[in-house]
Each structure stands twice: as C-alpha cells, then as structure tokens.
Enzyme design. Structure first.
Site, short mmCIF file in Angstrom:
data_model
loop_
_atom_site.label_atom_id
_atom_site.label_comp_id
_atom_site.label_asym_id
_atom_site.label_seq_id
_atom_site.Cartn_x
_atom_site.Cartn_y
_atom_site.Cartn_z
CB CYS A 381 15.24 57.35 -50.03
SG CYS A 381 15.45 56.07 -51.27
CG HIS A 506 13.05 54.69 -47.05
ND1 HIS A 506 12.41 55.88 -47.34
CD2 HIS A 506 13.31 54.11 -48.24
CE1 HIS A 506 12.30 56.00 -48.66
NE2 HIS A 506 12.84 54.95 -49.23
CD GLU A 508 11.43 56.89 -44.08
OE1 GLU A 508 12.63 57.07 -43.79
OE2 GLU A 508 10.99 56.93 -45.24
N1 GLN Z 1 13.50 57.78 -57.02
C1 GLN Z 1 14.68 57.42 -56.31
C2 GLN Z 1 15.17 56.03 -56.68
O1 GLN Z 1 14.42 55.24 -57.19
C3 GLN Z 1 14.47 57.53 -54.81
C4 GLN Z 1 13.49 56.57 -54.26
C5 GLN Z 1 13.02 56.91 -52.89
O2 GLN Z 1 13.18 58.03 -52.43
N2 GLN Z 1 12.41 55.96 -52.21
O3 GLN Z 1 16.30 55.69 -56.45
#
Ligand code: GLN
Length: 527
Positions: A381, A506, A508
């Site tokens: 992410c 994600h 994970e």
């Molecule tokens: N802050 C970033 C976004 O909102 C990444 C979010 C995250 O890593 N879950 O896109």
C-alpha cells in the site's frame, strides 16, 4: 443442525489471549469437520476500528467486504483459514447507531428506548445474524466482565442463552492466574472473583481457561473448580507458550475439543490436527537459516501495529524452512546519508501501509536504497506509493510526491481521484475491501500467484496517477497489475531486480500460517 453458540468472555485482565483461545477452539471444531463462524463484540463506543490509532490499539484489520475491524479478526482468519465479513465485527457504536436510527424512524412506536431491551435485543440480533448457516458460532466479548461498558453485551449473551437453551450454548471464561514472587505461588483469588462476576451477571461458565506464566499446581485448579462450580476436567491451565500456534494442540490435548463436542452432542469423527502439529514443528524448528527483514515503519513500540505483516513474513519463512529476524527500522530517522549504514546487513526490506506524512521521506529513502542496491523489496500500500515516488524522483522529477504529503508537488505521482476530492469526512471513505486485479501474464507477480485474475483487500485513499507510468518505466519499474474496471494501478514491479514488487492492496490480510501469501513467499525465496 441448529447453530450452536460459544461465548468467550474474560476476567481479571484483558490482553491475556482471549482472542487466541476463541480462535483455537474454532480451529478444533473445524478440524472435526464443522462449519464455524466467529465474531468479536467490542464494547467500545466506536462504530468501527477504522479511526482507532494503530499505535495504541494495534493494526486495523480489513475484511474482504471492507469492514475495518479489530486485529482479533486477523487471528480468527489465520487460525480458521476462513474469510470473515462485516458481521464478524460488532462494536457498540454500530449497535447504538442502529438503535438511534430505529428510534428516529419511529420503529419503537412511542415507547421509551432503553439499554434493556432495545440495545440488548439489537446485540442479540447481530449475534444471531452472524451465526446463521453455521454449525458453530463463536462470539468473543472484548474487555473483561465487570467493565461498565461491556455490561450490555454480557446481558445480551445471558438472554441469548436463555432463548436458545443451555445445551445450544457454551460459556468459556478466560481468566488469569497471577504469580506472587514473595511466596512463590500461583494465586487463584482474582480468577475466583472473575468467575463470581460472571455468575453474578447470570452466566455460569462451562469451561474455565486459566492463563498462566507459571506451572499451576492441581490444588489451584481444584479450587477454581469448586468455587467456580465448573467441572474439574473443564478447568484448564493454559501456559504462556513460545508460539500462539501451539494453542490449538494444547487445548485439544487438555480435552477442550471433546468437552465442547460432548456438551453440544456433536458426533463427528476424530479431529485431524496434523497440519497444526506440522506448523508447530516448523515454527519451533531450530535448524532454519535466519533471514533478516527490515520493516521500515513509523510506529515502533507496539508489536500489534503491524500484526498481519509480521505474521505474513513469518509464514513465508516457515514455508521455506527459514527463520524470520524482523528488524524494526525507524522511518523517521532514515536519511540519504545514513540509509546505507542503517539498512546494512538486511536481506530484504518491507515497507508497510501508513497514513500521514510522518516518516514518509525515510520510507522513500528506503525504497530508493533497495531499488538502487538491488535489495529484495516488498511494498504494501503506502509501500507501493513510496516505491513509485522513489522511481519518479530517480527519473528526474525531483519533487515527485503524493498529494497526501505535499499538496503543492509539481509531480503528483500519487493523488486523489476526481470524485474523492470533495469528501470531508474521514470514517469509511476509503477504497476498502476486495477489488479485482488483472496481472500481466509475463509478470513475476502472475508467476507467483500462478494466475492472472486475483482479488485482494484494500484500505487506502490515494492512487497512482497513470500519467507517470513512463517516468517509472524509464527506471525499469512497470505497472503489471490493474483494476480491470478502472485501470487503477494495483501492482508495480521491477523485473530486472532480484525482487522488487509493490502492491496498492494489502496482501498480508490474505496470508495464513499454513498458506503463506505468494508475494511474501516471493520475497523470501528471492533471498
Ligand atoms: N496513506 C495512503 C493512502 O491513503 C496509503 C494507505 C495505506 O498504506 N493503507 O492512500
């Protein structure tokens, strides 16, 4: 069969492993061939976990249908190897909002609206709804019995037991036995009191799990049995062990699976716990080669903040007969000057998700370093966003950034989509849960997954801007996965590197101890 319900409550202290116990009991029933669901009822007044600070509360776990939940759901998914939904996470705030909405809609027909019966009824409905269609439904109540806030949930459970009958429900109370160094004794009084609190609330426990850091003499367990009025065989000491993945086997050996099955009159065959035994062997193996993974992160004091990421790294290592040595790297302290020395000796680098600008420059520095030095890198992410920013900067766009961190950047490699720009509220406004992704056939990612059509869980607001694809490509970083409907970038990789893959989703959350995620596996295999 009619659904059977197991209620797991806690006493003495919270944080002693109620979630792991609940999940382990679920694993034992699953191993007997039953269809199991599990739910966490949290007394917090929050609506969901999305706005909770991960440094205090642990990671926000995301379900496939986009619920932002407590990290216990991560344990549940890992132990039960199932995908949970919104209905498995019930915070008080959600119940109260529903009751108030119903009141505004005139559904209470002029009656006064009260905790009992309206809130407790809504809680029971949420439990019944989540249990529908399952053989066994496990409900864990957060906090400890006696907390002011959990009273309504405990009363809801009491009523639920009354409604569906004692034979269809089972109460498991998880207590803690402190050790008094002065007299070298394990003490049972706080646990006795905790059982009394539960009985005062009208619930008689069927099983007592006594968590302990020390060997417990039989006499202590006998006392708990007598004063708690729980069958002696159902009072079980659960010692603190090296790995939580030992707990299902420990509970099975202690008879928990059998006691539960007998209580419910479940007749299915012997449990198959071979996979749990195997996992335990792998986790505890001393022969494995160590791999050093740097986790470049902002929150460093609380293990739970990156629980799923850590579990995913470990799972990939176990599968490859390796041992993970995870080094926490403080992103805020990383600079171009010290990065080589701070990341020295690492076999691989993982940059996990994150929000807000604190530590972001350090993460970009780490991604740049991994890219230039050909150190295996996995970005999750925000970890993908910083990798894209790093490559864009290397291409000559010196102030490349995300508009989240620098709204005035002239190269907004990462930014908001048009329709998001007018949003003003924070809760529940992100891209959440499962979205499809089409991978390029020839990509490393597709090879690792063994397919090109995947679905993964998201939790983010900002997106890679496809205008910067050429800048990335000039450095050898390409977009190899996209949302087939919107064209949004989902996966980038640098195929010339040993391993450099980052995803906007994600991965994970979809890793399991016995079934590690392909992207984590790829990282460990590349080392
Ligand atoms: N802050 C970033 C976004 O909102 C990444 C979010 C995250 O890593 N879950 O896109």
């Amino acid at each position: 069969m009619t659904t059977k319900y197991i209620f797991v409550t806690g006493g003495v202290l919270s944080g002693v492993g109620k979630g792991i116990t609940a999940a382990s009991i679920g694993a034992l029933l699953k191993a007997r061939g039953y269809k199991v669901n599990i739910q966490k009822c949290d007394p917090y007044f929050n609506f969901d976990a999305g706005t909770l600070n991960p440094a205090e509360h642990g990671e926000v776990f995301v379900t496939k249908d986009g619920a932002e939940t407590d990290l216990d759901l991560g344990h549940y998914e890992r132990f039960l190897d199932i995908e949970l939904t919104q209905s498995s996470s019930t915070m008080s705030g959600r119940i109260f909002r529903q009751v108030i909405e119903d009141e505004r809609a005139g559904k209470y027909l002029g009656k006064t609206v009260q905790i009992i019966p309206h809130v407790t009824n809504a809680m029971q409905e949420a439990i019944a709804e989540a249990g529908k269609g399952f053989d066994v439904h496990i409900v864990e109540v957060g906090g400890t019995v006696g907390d002011y806030e959990s009273t309504a949930f405990i009363e809801a459970i009491r009523q639920f037991r009354h409604q569906v009958g004692a034979k269809n429900t089972l109460s498991v109370h998880v207590v803690y036995l402190p050790y008094l160094t002065a007299s070298a004794e394990v003490k049972s009084k706080p646990a006795q009191n905790a059982v009394r609190d539960l009985r005062e609330a009208g619930i008689q426990p069927d099983i007592l799990i006594a968590r302990t850091d020390h060997p417990v003499p039989n006499g202590v367990l006998n006392k708990l049995s007598l004063f708690g009025d729980v069958a002696r065989e159902a009072v079980i000491a659960l010692p603190t062990v090296k790995t939580v993945y030992s707990v299902p086997v420990i509970l099975e050996d202690a008879g928990v699976g059998r006691i539960v099955a007998e209580h419910f009159g479940l007749t299915k065959k012997k449990p198959n716990l071979k996979n749990w035994h195997n996992l335990e062997l792998k986790v505890l193996s001393k022969n494995n080669k160590t791999v050093k993974i740097g986790l470049v992160a902002k929150y460093l004091d609380h293990q739970d903040t990156y629980a799923s990421v850590i579990e995913a790294i470990k799972a990939a290592c176990w599968a490859e007969d390796k041992k993970a040595d995870i080094k926490w790297i403080d992103a805020e302290s990383l600079t171009t000057k010290n990065v080589a020395s701070k990341l020295k000796g690492l076999d691989g680098i993982v940059v996990p998700g994150g929000f807000g600008s604190r530590g972001v420059e350090g993460k970009i520095v780490a991604a740049t370093h991994a890219f230039k030095r050909n150190i295996p890198y996995l970005g999750l992410c925000l970890g993908m966003q910083v990798a894209c920013i790093a490559a864009a900067r290397l291409s000559g766009l010196h102030d490349a950034n995300s508009t989240e961190f620098d709204p005035k950047t002239t190269s907004p490699v990462i930014g908001l989509m048009e329709e998001q720009k007018t949003l003003t509220v924070i809760g529940g406004t992100m891209r959440l849960g499962n979205y499809e992704c089409a991978l390029e056939k020839k990509s490393k990612a597709a090879k690792l997954y063994g397919k090109t059509k995947i679905e993964e869980r998201h939790r983010h607001r900002y997106e890679f801007s496809n205008d910067y694809e050429d800048a990335l490509r000039s450095q050898g970083l390409t977009v190899v996965g996209r949302n087939p409907l919107t064209g949004l970038a989902e996966v980038v990789e640098a195929s010339a590197k040993k391993y450099f893959i980052a995803s906007q989703y994600h991965p994970e959350f979809n890793s399991r101890p016995m079934r590690p995620h392909p992207l984590f596996l790829g990282l460990i295999r590349s080392i």
